[in-house]
Write an enzyme that holds these catalytic residues in place. Structure first.
Site, mmCIF file in Angstrom:
data_model
loop_
_atom_site.group_PDB
_atom_site.id
_atom_site.type_symbol
_atom_site.label_atom_id
_atom_site.label_comp_id
_atom_site.label_asym_id
_atom_site.label_seq_id
_atom_site.Cartn_x
_atom_site.Cartn_y
_atom_site.Cartn_z
ATOM 1 N N PHE A 1 0.856 -1.199 0.000
ATOM 2 C CA PHE A 1 0.000 0.000 0.000
ATOM 3 C C PHE A 1 0.894 1.252 0.000
ATOM 4 O O PHE A 1 0.755 2.145 0.831
ATOM 5 C CB PHE A 1 -0.930 0.025 1.226
ATOM 6 C CG PHE A 1 -1.693 -1.248 1.474
ATOM 7 C CD1 PHE A 1 -2.887 -1.498 0.810
ATOM 8 C CD2 PHE A 1 -1.217 -2.202 2.368
ATOM 9 C CE1 PHE A 1 -3.600 -2.675 1.039
ATOM 10 C CE2 PHE A 1 -1.919 -3.379 2.601
ATOM 11 C CZ PHE A 1 -3.118 -3.623 1.941
ATOM 12 N N ASP B 1 1.024 -1.076 -4.924
ATOM 13 C CA ASP B 1 -0.230 -0.357 -4.672
ATOM 14 C C ASP B 1 -1.187 -0.725 -5.808
ATOM 15 O O ASP B 1 -0.757 -0.988 -6.938
ATOM 16 C CB ASP B 1 0.014 1.162 -4.644
ATOM 17 C CG ASP B 1 -1.122 1.907 -3.950
ATOM 18 O OD1 ASP B 1 -0.923 2.375 -2.805
ATOM 19 O OD2 ASP B 1 -2.217 2.020 -4.550
ATOM 20 N N ASN C 1 -2.703 -5.907 -6.332
ATOM 21 C CA ASN C 1 -3.571 -6.008 -5.167
ATOM 22 C C ASN C 1 -2.777 -6.719 -4.073
ATOM 23 O O ASN C 1 -2.301 -7.836 -4.273
ATOM 24 C CB ASN C 1 -4.812 -6.825 -5.546
ATOM 25 C CG ASN C 1 -5.797 -6.918 -4.410
ATOM 26 O OD1 ASN C 1 -5.430 -6.938 -3.239
ATOM 27 N ND2 ASN C 1 -7.076 -6.983 -4.759
ATOM 28 N N ASP D 1 0.433 -0.686 5.308
ATOM 29 C CA ASP D 1 -0.260 0.571 5.641
ATOM 30 C C ASP D 1 -1.513 0.676 4.774
ATOM 31 O O ASP D 1 -1.590 1.508 3.864
ATOM 32 C CB ASP D 1 0.681 1.764 5.409
ATOM 33 C CG ASP D 1 0.020 3.089 5.787
ATOM 34 O OD1 ASP D 1 -0.969 3.065 6.561
ATOM 35 O OD2 ASP D 1 0.478 4.144 5.304
ATOM 36 N N CYS E 1 -5.485 2.727 10.161
ATOM 37 C CA CYS E 1 -5.962 4.104 10.323
ATOM 38 C C CYS E 1 -7.464 4.102 10.612
ATOM 39 O O CYS E 1 -8.122 5.125 10.452
ATOM 40 C CB CYS E 1 -5.633 4.966 9.112
ATOM 41 S SG CYS E 1 -6.275 4.324 7.573
HETATM 42 C C1 LIG Z 1 -3.223 4.619 3.694
HETATM 43 S S1 LIG Z 1 -2.776 4.698 2.017
HETATM 44 C C2 LIG Z 1 -1.055 4.340 2.092
HETATM 45 C C3 LIG Z 1 -0.220 5.511 2.428
HETATM 46 C C4 LIG Z 1 1.273 5.319 2.224
HETATM 47 N N1 LIG Z 1 1.776 4.189 2.961
HETATM 48 C C5 LIG Z 1 2.031 6.582 2.615
HETATM 49 O O1 LIG Z 1 2.658 6.585 3.674
HETATM 50 O O2 LIG Z 1 1.970 7.554 1.874
HETATM 51 C C6 LIG Z 1 -3.467 3.261 1.346
HETATM 52 C C7 LIG Z 1 -3.061 2.927 -0.085
HETATM 53 O O3 LIG Z 1 -3.538 1.607 -0.364
HETATM 54 C C8 LIG Z 1 -3.903 1.517 -1.718
HETATM 55 N N2 LIG Z 1 -4.778 0.316 -1.795
HETATM 56 C C9 LIG Z 1 -6.071 0.197 -1.402
HETATM 57 N N3 LIG Z 1 -6.478 -1.102 -1.525
HETATM 58 C C10 LIG Z 1 -5.409 -1.802 -1.999
HETATM 59 C C11 LIG Z 1 -5.169 -3.168 -2.305
HETATM 60 N N4 LIG Z 1 -6.119 -4.090 -2.142
HETATM 61 N N5 LIG Z 1 -3.958 -3.532 -2.768
HETATM 62 C C12 LIG Z 1 -2.981 -2.595 -2.938
HETATM 63 N N6 LIG Z 1 -3.142 -1.296 -2.642
HETATM 64 C C13 LIG Z 1 -4.320 -0.887 -2.173
HETATM 65 C C14 LIG Z 1 -4.512 2.840 -2.035
HETATM 66 O O4 LIG Z 1 -4.402 3.093 -3.426
HETATM 67 C C15 LIG Z 1 -3.648 3.791 -1.180
HETATM 68 O O5 LIG Z 1 -2.597 4.318 -1.958
#
Ligand SMILES: C[S@@+](CC[C@H](N)C(=O)[O-])C[C@H]1O[C@@H](n2cnc3c(N)ncnc32)[C@H](O)[C@@H]1O
Length: 387
Positions: free
Chosen positions: A221, A242, A269, A290, A330
């Protein structure tokens, strides 16, 4: 100024430190205007405080003060100055930080993030929406921002019967802003990206993660590479994943800007990727989890907890002995105790033994106000796999 009577239960909540009174705790409400600042009194007519009144939201009153003091231009100026003073040290270390964090700064429903002198403002209640023009004037007078953009497209505004809108309302704001966090350069896009452009609440966790990260690292993520680029500085190799193509493109661009040749980013994913990596026998020394909030309400807490357990269990299986797990939630509804239980269950099922090295929260520019548990949403646990 209109006066609103509240139940003794509501008054007690405020006297114990919370800043919200729900509609069910209003008593014979007089006609207060939407977004007006009102006096609140208890059932015995004792003064409780001054608050923004909403005629729409379940949160009917958002307290600004429990003192009998005028809320005028100087009052707002002082509150804003206090916020800046509390962040003076942070502003020396980075040019991207949260200047005003709503309830935690006693400025309920007002959020202001700063990106290299460009201000991103959110006014999330009828009350703060109504004083927005004055707030903008004060921000200009006090801080001389390069620009101010209102990012008022958050859905919570609909609970306040407010329109959703986003626009630059002072100065000129570029589509992308370069910021520096701990010596790492990032391009952020407040106008199109997630959050207000970056996950500023994780800034100090990047540093904590960097202190213990090593070897082959995986950042799940990754978004625009916040953890990833910090870890790439100290790890042999770094893979960031991501699901969002735009996020991965941004992470790759940030990698180029920092000339980090040991980092790669892929669109995937995380649930699938962790499963596939386990099947192909991959191993890592450091893994960051995250994810977005898997539960945003009590009703979905169980399914949310299952999601957290699954990714933690899978990550633990991929870690070498001595490996480091940096795992976050979060979700406000997942307390730290619940999160530790989830991590513990995952370790049991993964047949791994972990030691907790640090229990962390939001960066210090997102403080937690005692008495207002809603201000504490981010939990970050750093653990080591001991066997
Ligand atoms: C809380 S943010 C992460 C923030 C990042 N770690 C930072 O510090 O800037 C969550 C991220 O998860 C991604 N996301 C959501 N569902 C996902 C999945 N099933 N697999 C991969 N990425 C995912 C979103 O696109 C988003 O960028």
């Amino acid at each position: 100024m209109a006066t609103v009577k509240i139940s003794n239960r509501g008054a007690q909540r405020i006297r114990r430190g919370h800043l919200w009174v729900y509609r069910s705790d209003l008593r014979d409400p007089q006609e207060a205007e939407a977004g007006a600042i009102v006096d609140a009194i208890d059932e015995a007519a004792n003064f409780v405080g001054r608050a923004f009144y909403s005629d729409s939201s379940e949160i009917a009153l958002r307290f600004l003060t429990t003192r009998d003091e005028p809320i005028d231009r100087d009052w707002w100026r002082t509150r804003l100055r206090n916020c800046a003073q509390r962040r003076a040290q942070i502003a020396n270390e980075t040019n991207a930080y949260r200047l005003v964090y709503s309830e935690a700064d006693l400025l309920s429903s007002i959020i202001i993030d700063v990106y290299d002198g460009h201000f991103i403002l959110q006014t999330l209640s009828q009350g703060s929406d109504r004083i927005q023009t004055e707030l903008v004037e004060l921000l200009v007078e006090e801080f001389g921002p390069k620009s101010i953009t209102e990012l008022n497209d958050a859905r919570v505004r609909q609970l306040e019967a407010l329109e959703l809108r986003a626009a630059t309302i002072y100065g000129e704001a570029p589509q992308e802003i370069e910021v520096n966090q701990q010596g790492i350069r990032f391009l952020v896009s407040p106008h199109t990206g997630q959050k207000t452009g970056a996950f500023l609440d994780q800034r100090e966790n990047y540093l904590a993660a960097r202190r213990v990260a090593h070897g082959r690292a995986l950042d799940c993520f990754t978004f625009n590479g916040g953890f990833a680029l910090h870890l790439a500085k100290v790890c042999d190799t770094l893979l960031g994943i991501d699901i969002s193509q735009e996020a991965v493109a941004a992470a790759r661009r940030n990698r180029e800007m920092n000339q980090l040749t040991n980092a790669t980013f892929e669109v995937a994913n995380v649930f699938d990727a962790l499963r596939e990596m386990a099947a192909s026998g991959e191993r890592f020394d450091t893994i960051v989890l995250d994810p977005p909030a898997f539960t945003k309400s009590r009703a979905t807490m169980k399914s949310g907890a299952r999601g957290y357990k699954e990714i933690n269990l899978r990550a633990m299986k991929l870690l070498n002995p001595g490996g480091i797990l940096i795992t976050c939630t979060c979700s406000y509804h997942i307390s730290e105790a619940m999160f530790l239980d989830i991590i513990s269950d995952a370790a049991t099922d993964a047949r791994r033994r972990l030691q907790i090295i640090e229990r962390r929260g939001q960066s210090s520019d997102h403080p937690v106000l005692l008495g207002v548990p809603e201000t504490h949403y981010l939990k970050c646990v750093i653990a080591r796999v001991v066997e």
